[in-house]
Motif scaffolding. Structure first.
Motif, PDB file in Angstrom:
ATOM      1  N   ARG A   1      22.196  39.182 -49.507  1.00 47.13           N
ATOM      2  CA  ARG A   1      23.163  37.203 -49.557  1.00 47.13           C
ATOM      3  C   ARG A   1      24.014  37.800 -49.723  1.00 47.13           C
ATOM      4  NH1 ARG A   1      19.433  36.638 -46.783  1.00 47.13           N
ATOM      5  NH2 ARG A   1      17.741  35.115 -46.879  1.00 47.13           N
TER       6      ARG A   1
ATOM      7  N   LYS B   1      32.369  29.005 -44.742  1.00 43.88           N
ATOM      8  CA  LYS B   1      31.009  29.051 -44.175  1.00 43.88           C
ATOM      9  C   LYS B   1      30.462  30.271 -43.405  1.00 43.88           C
ATOM     10  CE  LYS B   1      30.009  24.678 -44.812  1.00 43.88           C
ATOM     11  NZ  LYS B   1      29.840  23.207 -44.885  1.00 43.88           N
TER      12      LYS B   1
ATOM     13  N   ALA C   1      29.873  33.498 -44.579  1.00 46.45           N
ATOM     14  CA  ALA C   1      29.522  34.186 -45.506  1.00 46.45           C
ATOM     15  C   ALA C   1      28.761  32.465 -46.452  1.00 46.45           C
ATOM     16  CB  ALA C   1      30.032  34.810 -47.051  1.00 46.45           C
ATOM     17  N   GLU C   2      27.664  32.655 -47.302  1.00 46.90           N
ATOM     18  CA  GLU C   2      26.946  31.229 -47.935  1.00 46.90           C
ATOM     19  C   GLU C   2      27.972  31.149 -49.000  1.00 46.90           C
ATOM     20  OE1 GLU C   2      23.228  31.558 -49.748  1.00 46.90           O
ATOM     21  OE2 GLU C   2      22.919  33.212 -47.984  1.00 46.90           O
TER      22      GLU C   2
ATOM     23  N   ARG D   1      21.593  29.477 -56.476  1.00 46.32           N
ATOM     24  CA  ARG D   1      21.102  30.050 -55.354  1.00 46.32           C
ATOM     25  C   ARG D   1      21.269  30.770 -55.384  1.00 46.32           C
ATOM     26  NH1 ARG D   1      22.910  27.698 -49.756  1.00 46.32           N
ATOM     27  NH2 ARG D   1      20.900  28.724 -47.918  1.00 46.32           N
TER      28      ARG D   1
ATOM     29  N   HIS E   1      18.739  34.037 -55.113  1.00 44.75           N
ATOM     30  CA  HIS E   1      18.447  35.176 -54.391  1.00 44.75           C
ATOM     31  C   HIS E   1      18.003  36.663 -55.010  1.00 44.75           C
ATOM     32  CE1 HIS E   1      20.048  32.995 -50.702  1.00 44.75           C
ATOM     33  NE2 HIS E   1      20.916  33.426 -50.881  1.00 44.75           N
TER      34      HIS E   1
ATOM     35  N   LYS F   1      14.370  37.092 -55.383  1.00 47.13           N
ATOM     36  CA  LYS F   1      13.015  36.949 -54.165  1.00 47.13           C
ATOM     37  C   LYS F   1      14.076  38.428 -53.783  1.00 47.13           C
ATOM     38  CE  LYS F   1      12.796  32.479 -52.298  1.00 47.13           C
ATOM     39  NZ  LYS F   1      13.411  31.885 -50.933  1.00 47.13           N
TER      40      LYS F   1
ATOM     41  N   ARG G   1      16.911  39.805 -53.177  1.00 51.72           N
ATOM     42  CA  ARG G   1      17.603  40.172 -51.922  1.00 51.72           C
ATOM     43  C   ARG G   1      19.212  40.107 -53.058  1.00 51.72           C
ATOM     44  NH1 ARG G   1      16.726  34.429 -50.074  1.00 51.72           N
ATOM     45  NH2 ARG G   1      14.922  34.357 -48.725  1.00 51.72           N
TER      46      ARG G   1
HETATM   47  P1  GTP Z   1      15.393  30.648 -48.944  1.00 48.84           P
HETATM   48  O1  GTP Z   1      16.023  29.260 -49.091  1.00 48.84           O
HETATM   49  O2  GTP Z   1      15.498  31.246 -50.625  1.00 48.84           O
HETATM   50  O3  GTP Z   1      15.156  30.702 -47.885  1.00 48.84           O
HETATM   51  O4  GTP Z   1      17.536  31.536 -48.676  1.00 48.84           O
HETATM   52  P2  GTP Z   1      17.563  31.958 -47.579  1.00 48.84           P
HETATM   53  O5  GTP Z   1      19.107  32.308 -47.759  1.00 48.84           O
HETATM   54  O6  GTP Z   1      16.953  32.880 -46.549  1.00 48.84           O
HETATM   55  O7  GTP Z   1      17.673  30.722 -46.737  1.00 48.84           O
HETATM   56  P3  GTP Z   1      18.955  29.236 -45.901  1.00 48.84           P
HETATM   57  O8  GTP Z   1      18.109  29.012 -44.711  1.00 48.84           O
HETATM   58  O9  GTP Z   1      20.154  29.360 -46.724  1.00 48.84           O
HETATM   59  O10 GTP Z   1      19.412  31.118 -44.861  1.00 48.84           O
HETATM   60  C1  GTP Z   1      18.873  31.788 -43.897  1.00 48.84           C
HETATM   61  C2  GTP Z   1      20.437  31.760 -43.207  1.00 48.84           C
HETATM   62  O11 GTP Z   1      21.221  31.684 -43.180  1.00 48.84           O
HETATM   63  C3  GTP Z   1      20.368  33.797 -44.682  1.00 48.84           C
HETATM   64  O12 GTP Z   1      21.054  34.590 -43.870  1.00 48.84           O
HETATM   65  C4  GTP Z   1      22.066  32.895 -45.641  1.00 48.84           C
HETATM   66  O13 GTP Z   1      23.374  33.694 -45.682  1.00 48.84           O
HETATM   67  C5  GTP Z   1      22.745  32.432 -43.956  1.00 48.84           C
HETATM   68  N1  GTP Z   1      23.383  31.207 -44.835  1.00 48.84           N
HETATM   69  C6  GTP Z   1      23.071  29.879 -45.738  1.00 48.84           C
HETATM   70  N2  GTP Z   1      24.094  29.284 -45.809  1.00 48.84           N
HETATM   71  C7  GTP Z   1      25.375  29.230 -45.335  1.00 48.84           C
HETATM   72  C8  GTP Z   1      26.475  29.430 -44.514  1.00 48.84           C
HETATM   73  O14 GTP Z   1      27.049  28.388 -45.667  1.00 48.84           O
HETATM   74  N3  GTP Z   1      27.217  30.488 -44.397  1.00 48.84           N
HETATM   75  C9  GTP Z   1      27.043  31.324 -43.587  1.00 48.84           C
HETATM   76  N4  GTP Z   1      27.704  31.673 -43.141  1.00 48.84           N
HETATM   77  N5  GTP Z   1      25.259  31.725 -43.885  1.00 48.84           N
HETATM   78  C10 GTP Z   1      24.588  31.309 -44.251  1.00 48.84           C
END
Ligand code: GTP
Length: 239
Positions: free
Chosen positions: A101, A109, A112-113, A119, A123, A126, A128
């Protein structure tokens, strides 16, 4: 039997310049492959890995400021360079099956997150690899300081600073053949002697929060794993 890792959670700081390899600018695919293979190996040992990467291979804020640009603008450009490097590293890691991540200190956004400390910790738990992009999000700070700050925020056991030399020396080992490598230094040694480890803001942060810093050479194959497994390859800076 392979050595067990000494650390559970690490923050690895990579210099942007290292990514350019011998080409003098940008991202060298070979270097990127090498680094991502090594990070994958460490993740395979069960170590939680956070990464901070500099941006000097694309844009160096301090140099631009020195040639007349406003320091804040130059630093913001440097932060954007770290985002580019973070995306390159993310791509290389994911091509090798490593879950990653990218979390940016400056909100963008679409690519990237946003950085949210809890959070980021989740990650890591988990398994990552979390790549912290855009420094601290503020000008006048370096990516070394960002690395120290994020390492503390996610409670990393150690800040591993990968460089082009194999530790901290009493003088420049490229210029002096009698230069001696320190195996261990205190934060105060580094600050008082002005040793070239990280900038003083980063060192002070680590000192105040007792975060050990390991300086080692990233060019040697397998060095990241060896350091994680406790081999004394570089210089340890601690209390
Ligand atoms: P968990 O809730 O622990 O499963 O985390 P997760 O990161 O897998 O879940 P989430 O549904 O938040 O994110 C799914 C995908 O979207 C991941 O690849 C994240 O990096 C991406 N993502 C989440 N939030 C954002 C954001 O604000 N911007 C961008 N560009 N990607 C995001």
């Amino acid at each position: 039997m392979a050595a067990a890792p000494r650390y559970k959670r690490i923050l690895l700081k990579l210099s942007g310049e290292a990514l350019q390899g011998t080409q003098g600018y940008g991202v060298d695919g070979e270097v990127l492959r090498g680094i991502s293979e090594e990070v994958k190996e460490v993740v395979g040992l069960g170590v939680e890995v956070a990464l901070v990467i500099g941006g000097g291979n694309i844009f160096r804020g301090l140099s631009a400021a020195a040639s007349g640009m406003d320091r804040a603008s130059a630093d913001y450009m440097g932060m954007l360079a770290t985002v580019m490097n973070s995306l390159a590293l993310q791509d290389a890691l994911e091509q090798r099956g490593v879950y990653t991540r990218v979390m940016s200190a400056i909100e963008m956004k679409e690519i990237a997150e946003p950085y949210i400390r809890r959070r980021a910790t989740r990650h890591l738990e988990k398994g990552r690899v979390v790549i912290f992009a855009a420094g601290t999000g503020n000008p006048y700070f370096t990516t070394d300081t960002a690395a120290a700050l994020r390492a503390m925020e996610v409670h990393a056991d150690v800040l591993m600073k990968a460089t082009k030399v194999d530790g901290v020396y009493d003088k420049d080992p490229h210029k002096h053949s009698d230069a001696v490598r320190y195996t261990r230094l205190t934060y105060l040694d580094v600050l008082a002697r002005g040793l070239n480890v990280m900038d003083s803001t980063a060192i002070s942060l680590c000192k105040e929060n007792s975060l050990p810093i390991l300086v080692f050479n990233m060019l040697g194959r397998d060095n990241i794993r060896r350091v994680v497994c406790g081999e004394e390859l570089g210089t340890l800076v601690c209390a």
